[in-house]
Design a protein around this motif. Structure first.
Motif, PDB file in Angstrom:
ATOM      1  N   LEU A 129      -4.199   9.678  -2.623  1.00 56.78           N
ATOM      2  CA  LEU A 129      -4.491   8.560  -2.041  1.00 56.78           C
ATOM      3  C   LEU A 129      -3.549   7.257  -2.575  1.00 56.78           C
ATOM      4  N   HIS A 130      -3.534   7.428  -3.828  1.00 55.85           N
ATOM      5  CA  HIS A 130      -2.926   6.496  -4.571  1.00 55.85           C
ATOM      6  C   HIS A 130      -1.261   6.376  -4.306  1.00 55.85           C
ATOM      7  N   TYR A 131      -0.653   7.507  -4.149  1.00 60.27           N
ATOM      8  CA  TYR A 131       0.852   7.688  -4.096  1.00 60.27           C
ATOM      9  C   TYR A 131       1.035   7.431  -2.490  1.00 60.27           C
ATOM     10  N   GLU A 132      -0.005   8.017  -1.807  1.00 59.32           N
ATOM     11  CA  GLU A 132       0.272   7.805  -0.200  1.00 59.32           C
ATOM     12  C   GLU A 132       0.197   6.227   0.092  1.00 59.32           C
ATOM     13  N   LEU A 138       5.678   0.435  -0.747  1.00 59.48           N
ATOM     14  CA  LEU A 138       7.264   0.336  -0.414  1.00 59.48           C
ATOM     15  C   LEU A 138       7.628  -0.066   0.695  1.00 59.48           C
ATOM     16  N   LYS A 139       7.143   0.616   1.968  1.00 59.00           N
ATOM     17  CA  LYS A 139       7.561   0.342   3.262  1.00 59.00           C
ATOM     18  C   LYS A 139       6.933  -0.949   3.640  1.00 59.00           C
ATOM     19  N   TYR A 145      -1.507   0.651   3.997  1.00 57.60           N
ATOM     20  CA  TYR A 145      -1.957   0.187   2.635  1.00 57.60           C
ATOM     21  C   TYR A 145      -3.508  -0.105   2.388  1.00 57.60           C
ATOM     22  N   PHE A 146      -4.003  -0.944   3.486  1.00 55.09           N
ATOM     23  CA  PHE A 146      -5.426  -1.211   3.367  1.00 55.09           C
ATOM     24  C   PHE A 146      -6.201   0.222   3.493  1.00 55.09           C
ATOM     25  N   ARG A 147      -5.567   0.839   4.437  1.00 55.11           N
ATOM     26  CA  ARG A 147      -6.501   1.885   4.716  1.00 55.11           C
ATOM     27  C   ARG A 147      -6.723   2.879   3.446  1.00 55.11           C
ATOM     28  N   CYS A 148      -5.438   2.987   2.832  1.00 53.13           N
ATOM     29  CA  CYS A 148      -5.650   3.957   1.623  1.00 53.13           C
ATOM     30  C   CYS A 148      -6.341   3.076   0.446  1.00 53.13           C
ATOM     31  N   ASN A 149      -6.218   1.833   0.365  1.00 55.74           N
ATOM     32  CA  ASN A 149      -6.813   1.025  -0.611  1.00 55.74           C
ATOM     33  C   ASN A 149      -8.243   1.211  -0.261  1.00 55.74           C
TER      34      ASN A 149
END
Lengths: 253, 253
Positions: A129-132, A138-139, A145-149
DNA sequence: GACATCTATTTTGAATTCAAACGCGAGGCG
DNA sequence: CGCCTCGCGTTTGAATTCAAAATAGATGTC
Protein backbone atom coordinates in the motif's frame (compact mmCIF):
# COMPACT_ATOMS: atom_id res chain seq x y z
CA UNK A 1 -10.77 25.83 -0.29
CA UNK A 2 -13.11 23.55 -2.12
CA UNK A 3 -16.74 23.11 -1.24
CA UNK A 4 -17.74 20.88 1.62
CA UNK A 5 -17.01 23.11 4.59
CA UNK A 6 -20.61 24.20 5.07
CA UNK A 7 -20.86 24.67 8.78
CA UNK A 8 -24.29 26.03 9.02
CA UNK A 9 -25.90 26.06 5.67
CA UNK A 10 -28.65 24.59 3.62
CA UNK A 11 -27.84 21.05 4.63
CA UNK A 12 -30.34 21.22 7.42
CA UNK A 13 -33.14 22.48 5.28
CA UNK A 14 -33.16 19.28 3.28
CA UNK A 15 -36.61 17.72 3.80
CA UNK A 16 -35.17 14.50 5.17
CA UNK A 17 -36.05 12.60 2.03
CA UNK A 18 -37.76 9.38 3.01
CA UNK A 19 -35.17 6.72 2.25
CA UNK A 20 -35.84 3.01 2.12
CA UNK A 21 -38.82 1.90 4.19
CA UNK A 22 -36.40 0.83 6.92
CA UNK A 23 -35.41 -2.80 7.34
CA UNK A 24 -37.01 -5.10 9.95
CA UNK A 25 -35.06 -3.16 12.57
CA UNK A 26 -32.38 -5.65 13.47
CA UNK A 27 -31.05 -5.00 16.92
CA UNK A 28 -28.36 -2.42 16.34
CA UNK A 29 -29.65 -1.43 12.95
CA UNK A 30 -31.34 1.76 14.01
CA UNK A 31 -28.36 2.96 16.03
CA UNK A 32 -25.95 2.35 13.20
CA UNK A 33 -28.23 3.91 10.65
CA UNK A 34 -28.78 6.97 12.72
CA UNK A 35 -25.08 7.32 13.44
CA UNK A 36 -24.21 7.09 9.78
CA UNK A 37 -26.93 9.56 8.99
CA UNK A 38 -25.32 12.05 11.33
CA UNK A 39 -21.71 11.25 10.52
CA UNK A 40 -22.47 11.63 6.84
CA UNK A 41 -23.35 15.21 7.55
CA UNK A 42 -27.07 15.16 6.78
CA UNK A 43 -27.61 17.54 9.64
CA UNK A 44 -25.78 20.81 10.07
CA UNK A 45 -23.62 21.64 13.06
CA UNK A 46 -25.74 22.71 15.97
CA UNK A 47 -28.97 21.78 14.23
CA UNK A 48 -31.80 20.30 16.21
CA UNK A 49 -32.15 16.57 15.73
CA UNK A 50 -35.70 16.22 14.44
CA UNK A 51 -36.97 13.39 16.55
CA UNK A 52 -40.31 13.14 14.88
CA UNK A 53 -38.95 13.22 11.33
CA UNK A 54 -36.31 10.61 12.10
CA UNK A 55 -38.95 8.34 13.58
CA UNK A 56 -40.74 8.39 10.27
CA UNK A 57 -37.56 8.05 8.29
CA UNK A 58 -36.50 4.95 10.20
CA UNK A 59 -39.98 3.64 10.74
CA UNK A 60 -39.81 3.33 14.51
CA UNK A 61 -41.53 5.02 17.38
CA UNK A 62 -39.87 7.53 19.64
CA UNK A 63 -38.87 5.03 22.30
CA UNK A 64 -36.15 3.18 20.39
CA UNK A 65 -35.08 6.36 18.66
CA UNK A 66 -34.50 8.09 21.95
CA UNK A 67 -32.49 5.11 23.15
CA UNK A 68 -30.27 5.54 20.13
CA UNK A 69 -29.96 9.26 20.75
CA UNK A 70 -28.81 8.58 24.29
CA UNK A 71 -26.08 6.33 22.95
CA UNK A 72 -24.99 8.84 20.34
CA UNK A 73 -24.85 11.47 23.04
CA UNK A 74 -22.60 9.26 25.12
CA UNK A 75 -20.40 8.90 22.07
CA UNK A 76 -20.18 12.66 21.82
CA UNK A 77 -21.85 13.06 18.46
CA UNK A 78 -24.80 15.03 19.78
CA UNK A 79 -25.61 17.12 22.81
CA UNK A 80 -28.66 16.30 24.85
CA UNK A 81 -30.10 19.40 26.49
CA UNK A 82 -32.59 18.73 29.28
CA UNK A 83 -36.11 19.35 28.08
CA UNK A 84 -34.72 20.89 24.96
CA UNK A 85 -33.91 17.86 22.89
CA UNK A 86 -30.83 16.85 20.93
CA UNK A 87 -28.61 18.97 18.74
CA UNK A 88 -25.69 18.08 16.55
CA UNK A 89 -22.59 18.73 18.55
CA UNK A 90 -20.47 21.31 16.78
CA UNK A 91 -16.74 20.78 17.08
CA UNK A 92 -14.77 23.81 18.12
CA UNK A 93 -11.13 24.11 17.07
CA UNK A 94 -10.38 23.14 20.65
CA UNK A 95 -12.38 19.94 20.26
CA UNK A 96 -10.63 19.20 17.01
CA UNK A 97 -7.28 19.60 18.67
CA UNK A 98 -8.33 17.18 21.38
CA UNK A 99 -9.66 14.69 18.88
CA UNK A 100 -6.46 14.73 16.86
CA UNK A 101 -4.38 14.20 19.96
CA UNK A 102 -6.51 11.28 21.08
CA UNK A 103 -6.36 9.89 17.57
CA UNK A 104 -2.60 10.27 17.69
CA UNK A 105 -2.46 8.34 20.92
CA UNK A 106 -4.57 5.56 19.47
CA UNK A 107 -2.52 5.41 16.28
CA UNK A 108 0.66 5.31 18.31
CA UNK A 109 -0.75 2.46 20.35
CA UNK A 110 -1.85 0.62 17.24
CA UNK A 111 1.61 0.99 15.75
CA UNK A 112 3.30 -0.27 18.84
CA UNK A 113 1.04 -3.29 19.12
CA UNK A 114 1.32 -3.96 15.41
CA UNK A 115 5.09 -4.17 15.79
CA UNK A 116 4.56 -6.89 18.37
CA UNK A 117 1.90 -8.84 16.61
CA UNK A 118 1.76 -8.18 12.88
CA UNK A 119 2.33 -11.14 10.63
CA UNK A 120 4.92 -10.86 7.88
CA UNK A 121 2.04 -10.88 5.43
CA UNK A 122 0.43 -7.92 7.11
CA UNK A 123 3.65 -5.94 7.00
CA UNK A 124 4.05 -6.85 3.36
CA UNK A 125 0.52 -5.62 2.79
CA UNK A 126 1.29 -2.27 4.33
CA UNK A 127 4.46 -2.08 2.27
CA UNK A 128 2.49 -2.72 -0.91
CA UNK A 129 0.00 0.00 0.00
CA UNK A 130 2.84 2.33 0.82
CA UNK A 131 4.38 2.07 -2.62
CA UNK A 132 1.01 2.31 -4.27
CA UNK A 133 0.43 5.48 -2.29
CA UNK A 134 3.80 6.78 -3.35
CA UNK A 135 2.72 6.30 -6.92
CA UNK A 136 -0.39 8.37 -6.31
CA UNK A 137 1.75 10.99 -4.64
CA UNK A 138 3.99 11.25 -7.68
CA UNK A 139 0.99 11.56 -9.94
CA UNK A 140 -0.60 14.05 -7.55
CA UNK A 141 -3.64 11.81 -7.38
CA UNK A 142 -5.18 13.03 -4.14
CA UNK A 143 -8.07 10.61 -4.14
CA UNK A 144 -5.92 7.54 -4.61
CA UNK A 145 -3.46 8.88 -2.08
CA UNK A 146 -6.16 9.25 0.55
CA UNK A 147 -7.53 5.82 -0.13
CA UNK A 148 -4.12 4.19 0.36
CA UNK A 149 -3.41 6.38 3.33
CA UNK A 150 -6.53 5.25 5.09
CA UNK A 151 -5.88 1.64 4.15
CA UNK A 152 -2.41 1.83 5.65
CA UNK A 153 -3.65 3.18 8.94
CA UNK A 154 -6.45 0.63 9.03
CA UNK A 155 -3.94 -2.07 8.18
CA UNK A 156 -1.80 -1.12 11.14
CA UNK A 157 -4.88 -0.97 13.32
CA UNK A 158 -5.92 -4.44 12.23
CA UNK A 159 -2.44 -5.79 12.83
CA UNK A 160 -2.62 -4.48 16.38
CA UNK A 161 -5.25 -7.14 17.07
CA UNK A 162 -7.12 -5.31 19.74
CA UNK A 163 -10.88 -5.14 19.44
CA UNK A 164 -11.32 -2.50 22.08
CA UNK A 165 -8.71 -0.33 20.47
CA UNK A 166 -10.45 -0.76 17.14
CA UNK A 167 -13.83 0.26 18.47
CA UNK A 168 -12.42 3.21 20.35
CA UNK A 169 -10.61 4.25 17.20
CA UNK A 170 -13.80 3.91 15.20
CA UNK A 171 -15.65 6.12 17.65
CA UNK A 172 -13.09 8.90 17.44
CA UNK A 173 -12.82 8.43 13.72
CA UNK A 174 -16.57 8.88 13.31
CA UNK A 175 -16.52 12.18 15.09
CA UNK A 176 -13.71 13.41 12.93
CA UNK A 177 -15.29 12.14 9.76
CA UNK A 178 -18.13 14.59 10.21
CA UNK A 179 -15.67 17.38 9.62
CA UNK A 180 -14.01 16.42 6.35
CA UNK A 181 -11.27 18.96 6.26
CA UNK A 182 -10.13 17.27 3.09
CA UNK A 183 -6.67 18.53 3.91
CA UNK A 184 -5.68 20.71 1.03
CA UNK A 185 -2.58 18.77 0.26
CA UNK A 186 -2.74 19.69 -3.39
CA UNK A 187 -2.48 23.33 -2.34
CA UNK A 188 0.17 22.70 0.25
CA UNK A 189 2.94 20.77 -1.46
CA UNK A 190 5.27 21.09 1.51
CA UNK A 191 2.84 19.40 3.82
CA UNK A 192 2.22 16.69 1.30
CA UNK A 193 5.85 15.83 0.85
CA UNK A 194 6.36 16.01 4.58
CA UNK A 195 3.49 13.56 5.07
CA UNK A 196 5.03 11.30 2.48
CA UNK A 197 8.37 11.39 4.28
CA UNK A 198 6.63 10.57 7.53
CA UNK A 199 5.07 7.58 5.85
CA UNK A 200 8.52 6.42 4.78
CA UNK A 201 9.50 6.44 8.43
CA UNK A 202 6.32 4.66 9.40
CA UNK A 203 6.97 1.82 6.99
CA UNK A 204 10.59 1.62 8.03
CA UNK A 205 9.82 1.42 11.73
CA UNK A 206 7.11 -1.14 11.15
CA UNK A 207 9.45 -3.33 9.13
CA UNK A 208 12.03 -3.13 11.87
CA UNK A 209 9.22 -3.76 14.35
CA UNK A 210 10.46 -0.82 16.35
CA UNK A 211 7.32 -0.35 18.42
CA UNK A 212 8.13 2.66 20.56
CA UNK A 213 9.66 4.43 17.60
CA UNK A 214 6.69 3.73 15.36
CA UNK A 215 4.37 4.95 18.07
CA UNK A 216 6.33 8.15 18.32
CA UNK A 217 6.31 8.72 14.57
CA UNK A 218 2.60 8.07 14.31
CA UNK A 219 1.82 10.47 17.10
CA UNK A 220 3.87 13.19 15.46
CA UNK A 221 2.32 12.34 12.12
CA UNK A 222 -1.11 13.01 13.56
CA UNK A 223 0.17 16.13 15.26
CA UNK A 224 1.27 17.49 11.93
CA UNK A 225 -2.04 16.55 10.37
CA UNK A 226 -3.70 18.37 13.22
CA UNK A 227 -1.68 21.50 12.62
CA UNK A 228 -2.49 21.44 8.92
CA UNK A 229 -6.17 20.81 9.59
CA UNK A 230 -6.46 23.51 12.21
CA UNK A 231 -4.58 25.90 10.04
CA UNK A 232 -7.15 25.24 7.36
CA UNK A 233 -10.18 25.23 9.60
CA UNK A 234 -9.10 28.39 11.37
CA UNK A 235 -8.39 30.10 8.11
CA UNK A 236 -11.90 29.16 6.99
CA UNK A 237 -13.83 29.71 10.15
CA UNK A 238 -11.80 32.62 11.43
CA UNK A 239 -13.33 31.62 14.70
CA UNK A 240 -11.31 32.53 17.75
CA UNK A 241 -10.80 29.81 20.31
CA UNK A 242 -10.11 32.07 23.25
CA UNK A 243 -11.48 29.70 25.85
CA UNK A 244 -8.93 27.23 24.74
CA UNK A 245 -6.29 26.78 27.40
CA UNK A 246 -8.55 28.12 30.08
CA UNK A 247 -10.06 25.14 31.88
CA UNK A 248 -7.52 22.90 33.63
CA UNK A 249 -10.03 20.01 33.74
CA UNK A 250 -10.19 17.98 36.89
CA UNK A 251 -10.39 14.83 34.79
CA UNK A 252 -11.93 11.57 35.87
CA UNK A 253 -14.81 12.65 38.05
CA UNK B 1 -4.44 -14.71 48.69
CA UNK B 2 -6.53 -11.96 50.11
CA UNK B 3 -10.27 -11.76 49.79
CA UNK B 4 -11.97 -9.75 47.07
CA UNK B 5 -11.57 -11.96 44.05
CA UNK B 6 -15.10 -13.36 44.12
CA UNK B 7 -15.84 -13.86 40.47
CA UNK B 8 -19.06 -15.70 40.67
CA UNK B 9 -20.18 -15.90 44.21
CA UNK B 10 -22.83 -14.74 46.55
CA UNK B 11 -22.67 -11.19 45.34
CA UNK B 12 -25.57 -11.75 43.05
CA UNK B 13 -27.78 -13.31 45.63
CA UNK B 14 -27.88 -10.05 47.55
CA UNK B 15 -31.54 -8.96 47.59
CA UNK B 16 -30.76 -5.61 45.97
CA UNK B 17 -31.27 -3.82 49.25
CA UNK B 18 -33.45 -0.79 48.61
CA UNK B 19 -31.02 2.09 48.97
CA UNK B 20 -31.97 5.73 49.24
CA UNK B 21 -35.38 6.57 47.78
CA UNK B 22 -33.64 7.80 44.65
CA UNK B 23 -33.02 11.52 44.11
CA UNK B 24 -35.23 13.71 41.86
CA UNK B 25 -33.65 11.93 38.89
CA UNK B 26 -31.46 14.69 37.51
CA UNK B 27 -30.69 14.15 33.87
CA UNK B 28 -27.67 11.85 33.94
CA UNK B 29 -28.27 10.76 37.49
CA UNK B 30 -29.79 7.42 36.67
CA UNK B 31 -27.08 6.50 34.20
CA UNK B 32 -24.31 7.37 36.61
CA UNK B 33 -25.99 5.63 39.47
CA UNK B 34 -26.55 2.50 37.48
CA UNK B 35 -23.00 2.49 36.17
CA UNK B 36 -21.59 2.87 39.65
CA UNK B 37 -23.88 0.14 40.86
CA UNK B 38 -22.43 -2.19 38.27
CA UNK B 39 -18.83 -1.03 38.49
CA UNK B 40 -18.93 -1.45 42.24
CA UNK B 41 -19.56 -5.11 41.66
CA UNK B 42 -23.09 -5.42 43.00
CA UNK B 43 -23.86 -7.87 40.26
CA UNK B 44 -21.80 -10.94 39.50
CA UNK B 45 -20.07 -11.57 36.22
CA UNK B 46 -22.51 -12.88 33.67
CA UNK B 47 -25.49 -12.26 35.92
CA UNK B 48 -28.76 -11.09 34.45
CA UNK B 49 -29.38 -7.42 35.01
CA UNK B 50 -32.69 -7.43 36.87
CA UNK B 51 -34.57 -4.74 35.03
CA UNK B 52 -37.59 -4.78 37.22
CA UNK B 53 -35.68 -4.71 40.49
CA UNK B 54 -33.47 -1.86 39.31
CA UNK B 55 -36.53 0.12 38.30
CA UNK B 56 -37.75 -0.08 41.84
CA UNK B 57 -34.34 0.61 43.29
CA UNK B 58 -33.93 3.76 41.26
CA UNK B 59 -37.57 4.70 41.29
CA UNK B 60 -38.04 4.99 37.53
CA UNK B 61 -40.02 3.11 34.96
CA UNK B 62 -38.51 0.77 32.46
CA UNK B 63 -38.20 3.33 29.68
CA UNK B 64 -35.40 5.46 31.13
CA UNK B 65 -33.76 2.42 32.65
CA UNK B 66 -33.55 0.75 29.30
CA UNK B 67 -32.06 3.89 27.81
CA UNK B 68 -29.36 3.72 30.44
CA UNK B 69 -28.77 0.04 29.74
CA UNK B 70 -28.27 0.80 26.07
CA UNK B 71 -25.60 3.32 26.96
CA UNK B 72 -23.88 0.95 29.34
CA UNK B 73 -23.90 -1.69 26.63
CA UNK B 74 -22.24 0.73 24.24
CA UNK B 75 -19.62 1.34 26.90
CA UNK B 76 -19.00 -2.37 27.08
CA UNK B 77 -20.06 -2.91 30.66
CA UNK B 78 -22.97 -5.17 29.82
CA UNK B 79 -24.04 -7.38 26.95
CA UNK B 80 -27.45 -6.88 25.43
CA UNK B 81 -28.81 -10.13 24.04
CA UNK B 82 -31.77 -9.77 21.69
CA UNK B 83 -34.97 -10.75 23.46
CA UNK B 84 -32.94 -12.07 26.31
CA UNK B 85 -32.11 -8.96 28.22
CA UNK B 86 -28.89 -7.62 29.66
CA UNK B 87 -26.16 -9.47 31.44
CA UNK B 88 -23.02 -8.26 33.13
CA UNK B 89 -20.24 -8.62 30.63
CA UNK B 90 -17.61 -10.95 32.03
CA UNK B 91 -14.05 -10.05 31.12
CA UNK B 92 -11.98 -12.88 29.76
CA UNK B 93 -8.22 -12.81 30.22
CA UNK B 94 -8.13 -11.81 26.58
CA UNK B 95 -10.36 -8.81 27.30
CA UNK B 96 -8.21 -7.88 30.24
CA UNK B 97 -5.14 -7.94 28.08
CA UNK B 98 -6.82 -5.67 25.58
CA UNK B 99 -7.99 -3.31 28.28
CA UNK B 100 -4.54 -3.01 29.77
CA UNK B 101 -3.03 -2.28 26.41
CA UNK B 102 -5.58 0.39 25.65
CA UNK B 103 -5.05 1.81 29.11
CA UNK B 104 -1.33 1.82 28.41
CA UNK B 105 -1.88 3.72 25.21
CA UNK B 106 -4.02 6.28 26.99
CA UNK B 107 -1.54 6.67 29.83
CA UNK B 108 1.26 7.09 27.33
CA UNK B 109 -0.71 9.76 25.56
CA UNK B 110 -1.51 11.49 28.83
CA UNK B 111 2.15 11.49 29.76
CA UNK B 112 3.20 12.88 26.46
CA UNK B 113 0.64 15.65 26.56
CA UNK B 114 1.42 16.38 30.19
CA UNK B 115 5.02 16.98 29.23
CA UNK B 116 3.84 19.60 26.81
CA UNK B 117 1.29 21.28 28.96
CA UNK B 118 1.79 20.65 32.66
CA UNK B 119 2.40 23.67 34.83
CA UNK B 120 5.38 23.64 37.15
CA UNK B 121 2.93 23.41 40.03
CA UNK B 122 1.38 20.28 38.58
CA UNK B 123 4.75 18.66 38.17
CA UNK B 124 5.62 19.62 41.71
CA UNK B 125 2.34 18.04 42.80
CA UNK B 126 3.22 14.79 41.13
CA UNK B 127 6.65 14.93 42.69
CA UNK B 128 5.13 15.37 46.13
CA UNK B 129 2.83 12.43 45.58
CA UNK B 130 5.74 10.38 44.31
CA UNK B 131 7.75 10.82 47.49
CA UNK B 132 4.71 10.25 49.64
CA UNK B 133 4.14 7.04 47.73
CA UNK B 134 7.77 6.09 48.26
CA UNK B 135 7.20 6.49 51.97
CA UNK B 136 4.25 4.10 51.81
CA UNK B 137 6.37 1.70 49.82
CA UNK B 138 9.05 1.67 52.49
CA UNK B 139 6.46 1.08 55.17
CA UNK B 140 4.79 -1.57 53.03
CA UNK B 141 1.56 0.36 53.32
CA UNK B 142 -0.31 -1.03 50.35
CA UNK B 143 -3.40 1.09 50.82
CA UNK B 144 -1.53 4.35 50.98
CA UNK B 145 0.63 3.25 48.10
CA UNK B 146 -2.37 2.59 45.90
CA UNK B 147 -3.95 5.88 46.82
CA UNK B 148 -0.85 7.83 45.83
CA UNK B 149 -0.36 5.72 42.76
CA UNK B 150 -3.81 6.51 41.50
CA UNK B 151 -3.40 10.16 42.36
CA UNK B 152 -0.19 10.32 40.36
CA UNK B 153 -1.78 8.82 37.29
CA UNK B 154 -4.79 11.09 37.63
CA UNK B 155 -2.48 14.02 38.10
CA UNK B 156 -0.71 13.27 34.86
CA UNK B 157 -4.06 12.81 33.16
CA UNK B 158 -5.28 16.16 34.42
CA UNK B 159 -2.09 17.86 33.32
CA UNK B 160 -2.67 16.51 29.82
CA UNK B 161 -5.65 18.88 29.56
CA UNK B 162 -7.69 16.83 27.19
CA UNK B 163 -11.33 16.29 28.07
CA UNK B 164 -11.88 13.59 25.50
CA UNK B 165 -8.85 11.71 26.69
CA UNK B 166 -10.09 11.99 30.25
CA UNK B 167 -13.50 10.63 29.46
CA UNK B 168 -12.12 7.81 27.36
CA UNK B 169 -9.74 6.99 30.18
CA UNK B 170 -12.59 7.02 32.66
CA UNK B 171 -14.56 4.62 30.51
CA UNK B 172 -11.74 2.13 30.28
CA UNK B 173 -10.93 2.64 33.90
CA UNK B 174 -14.50 1.83 34.91
CA UNK B 175 -14.40 -1.47 33.10
CA UNK B 176 -11.17 -2.38 34.80
CA UNK B 177 -12.34 -1.26 38.18
CA UNK B 178 -14.96 -3.99 38.19
CA UNK B 179 -12.17 -6.51 38.34
CA UNK B 180 -10.18 -5.36 41.31
CA UNK B 181 -7.20 -7.59 40.95
CA UNK B 182 -5.80 -5.75 43.92
CA UNK B 183 -2.41 -6.72 42.59
CA UNK B 184 -0.81 -8.75 45.28
CA UNK B 185 2.17 -6.49 45.56
CA UNK B 186 2.65 -7.41 49.20
CA UNK B 187 3.14 -11.01 48.08
CA UNK B 188 5.28 -10.13 45.13
CA UNK B 189 8.06 -7.92 46.42
CA UNK B 190 9.92 -8.02 43.14
CA UNK B 191 7.01 -6.60 41.21
CA UNK B 192 6.51 -3.96 43.84
CA UNK B 193 10.07 -2.72 43.73
CA UNK B 194 10.04 -2.87 39.95
CA UNK B 195 6.90 -0.74 39.93
CA UNK B 196 8.56 1.69 42.27
CA UNK B 197 11.58 1.94 40.00
CA UNK B 198 9.30 2.55 37.05
CA UNK B 199 7.71 5.37 38.97
CA UNK B 200 11.15 6.89 39.52
CA UNK B 201 11.56 6.93 35.77
CA UNK B 202 8.10 8.38 35.30
CA UNK B 203 8.82 11.28 37.61
CA UNK B 204 12.20 11.84 36.04
CA UNK B 205 10.88 11.94 32.49
CA UNK B 206 8.02 14.20 33.50
CA UNK B 207 10.40 16.64 35.15
CA UNK B 208 12.54 16.67 32.06
CA UNK B 209 9.35 17.01 30.02
CA UNK B 210 10.57 14.20 27.84
CA UNK B 211 7.22 13.38 26.27
CA UNK B 212 8.00 10.46 24.01
CA UNK B 213 10.13 8.89 26.68
CA UNK B 214 7.48 9.29 29.35
CA UNK B 215 4.91 7.81 27.02
CA UNK B 216 7.13 4.82 26.47
CA UNK B 217 7.73 4.30 30.16
CA UNK B 218 4.06 4.56 30.98
CA UNK B 219 3.11 2.07 28.33
CA UNK B 220 5.66 -0.41 29.60
CA UNK B 221 4.56 0.30 33.14
CA UNK B 222 1.02 -0.72 32.22
CA UNK B 223 2.35 -3.73 30.35
CA UNK B 224 4.08 -4.93 33.45
CA UNK B 225 0.98 -4.31 35.51
CA UNK B 226 -0.90 -6.32 32.93
CA UNK B 227 1.48 -9.21 33.19
CA UNK B 228 1.24 -9.21 36.95
CA UNK B 229 -2.54 -8.96 36.88
CA UNK B 230 -2.95 -11.69 34.30
CA UNK B 231 -0.54 -13.88 36.14
CA UNK B 232 -2.74 -13.44 39.19
CA UNK B 233 -6.04 -13.74 37.42
CA UNK B 234 -4.96 -16.78 35.51
CA UNK B 235 -3.61 -18.40 38.60
CA UNK B 236 -6.97 -17.82 40.23
CA UNK B 237 -9.29 -18.59 37.38
CA UNK B 238 -7.20 -21.28 35.78
CA UNK B 239 -9.29 -20.49 32.78
CA UNK B 240 -7.68 -21.15 29.44
CA UNK B 241 -7.88 -18.44 26.84
CA UNK B 242 -7.37 -20.58 23.82
CA UNK B 243 -9.30 -18.37 21.43
CA UNK B 244 -6.85 -15.65 22.21
CA UNK B 245 -4.71 -14.95 19.19
CA UNK B 246 -7.20 -16.49 16.82
CA UNK B 247 -9.30 -13.70 15.36
CA UNK B 248 -7.34 -11.19 13.27
CA UNK B 249 -10.11 -8.63 13.56
CA UNK B 250 -10.97 -6.64 10.50
CA UNK B 251 -11.16 -3.51 12.65
CA UNK B 252 -13.13 -0.42 11.83
CA UNK B 253 -16.22 -1.73 10.10
C1' DG C 1 -37.87 -42.98 35.14
C1' DA C 2 -36.10 -39.89 31.51
C1' DC C 3 -37.17 -37.14 27.72
C1' DA C 4 -39.90 -34.42 24.64
C1' DT C 5 -43.84 -31.45 23.84
C1' DC C 6 -47.30 -28.30 24.89
C1' DT C 7 -49.19 -24.57 27.83
C1' DA C 8 -49.10 -20.75 31.15
C1' DT C 9 -46.40 -17.11 33.06
C1' DT C 10 -42.82 -13.87 32.82
C1' DT C 11 -39.89 -10.84 30.40
C1' DT C 12 -38.66 -8.18 26.63
C1' DG C 13 -39.10 -4.64 22.89
C1' DA C 14 -41.58 -1.07 21.17
C1' DA C 15 -45.93 1.84 20.59
C1' DT C 16 -48.93 4.68 22.81
C1' DT C 17 -50.29 7.81 26.23
C1' DC C 18 -49.89 11.69 29.48
C1' DA C 19 -48.15 15.37 32.24
C1' DA C 20 -44.74 18.88 32.40
C1' DA C 21 -41.59 22.04 30.14
C1' DC C 22 -40.66 24.85 26.39
C1' DG C 23 -41.27 28.41 22.60
C1' DC C 24 -43.80 31.32 20.01
C1' DG C 25 -47.14 34.92 19.35
C1' DA C 26 -50.70 38.08 20.85
C1' DG C 27 -51.90 41.39 23.89
C1' DG C 28 -50.96 44.65 27.62
C1' DC C 29 -48.03 47.96 29.92
C1' DG C 30 -44.57 51.38 30.64
C1' DC D 1 -42.39 52.32 20.32
C1' DG D 2 -40.27 48.72 22.84
C1' DC D 3 -40.51 45.40 26.46
C1' DC D 4 -42.86 42.21 29.42
C1' DT D 5 -46.44 38.86 30.45
C1' DC D 6 -49.81 35.55 29.51
C1' DG D 7 -51.74 31.69 26.92
C1' DC D 8 -51.74 28.17 23.44
C1' DG D 9 -49.70 24.69 20.55
C1' DT D 10 -45.64 21.84 20.32
C1' DT D 11 -42.01 19.04 22.08
C1' DT D 12 -39.94 16.47 25.54
C1' DG D 13 -39.45 12.92 29.27
C1' DA D 14 -41.26 9.15 31.33
C1' DA D 15 -45.16 5.83 32.61
C1' DT D 16 -48.17 2.73 30.85
C1' DT D 17 -49.77 -0.55 27.63
C1' DC D 18 -49.51 -4.35 24.32
C1' DA D 19 -47.81 -7.93 21.31
C1' DA D 20 -44.10 -11.14 20.63
C1' DA D 21 -40.59 -13.96 22.48
C1' DA D 22 -38.61 -16.67 25.98
C1' DT D 23 -38.66 -19.35 30.22
C1' DA D 24 -40.57 -22.53 33.43
C1' DG D 25 -43.77 -25.93 34.53
C1' DA D 26 -46.88 -29.58 33.59
C1' DT D 27 -48.28 -33.30 30.98
C1' DG D 28 -47.81 -37.14 28.08
C1' DT D 29 -44.97 -40.57 25.85
C1' DC D 30 -41.46 -44.03 25.30
Amino acid sequence: MSARIDTDMDVKSRPLAAAEPAAPSLHGELLTGLRNFIVDGNLADGARVPERALCEKFGVSRTPLREALKVLASEGLIDLLPNRGARIRPLTPHDIRELFDVMGGLEALAGRLACERATEAEIAGVERLHYEMYGHYLKRDLKGYFRCNMAIHLGILAAARNVMLSSTYEGVSARMRRQRYAANLDQDRDRWSQAMREHEEILDALQRRAGAELGDILFRHLRNKQIAALDLSERVLAESDAVDDAEPETAAG
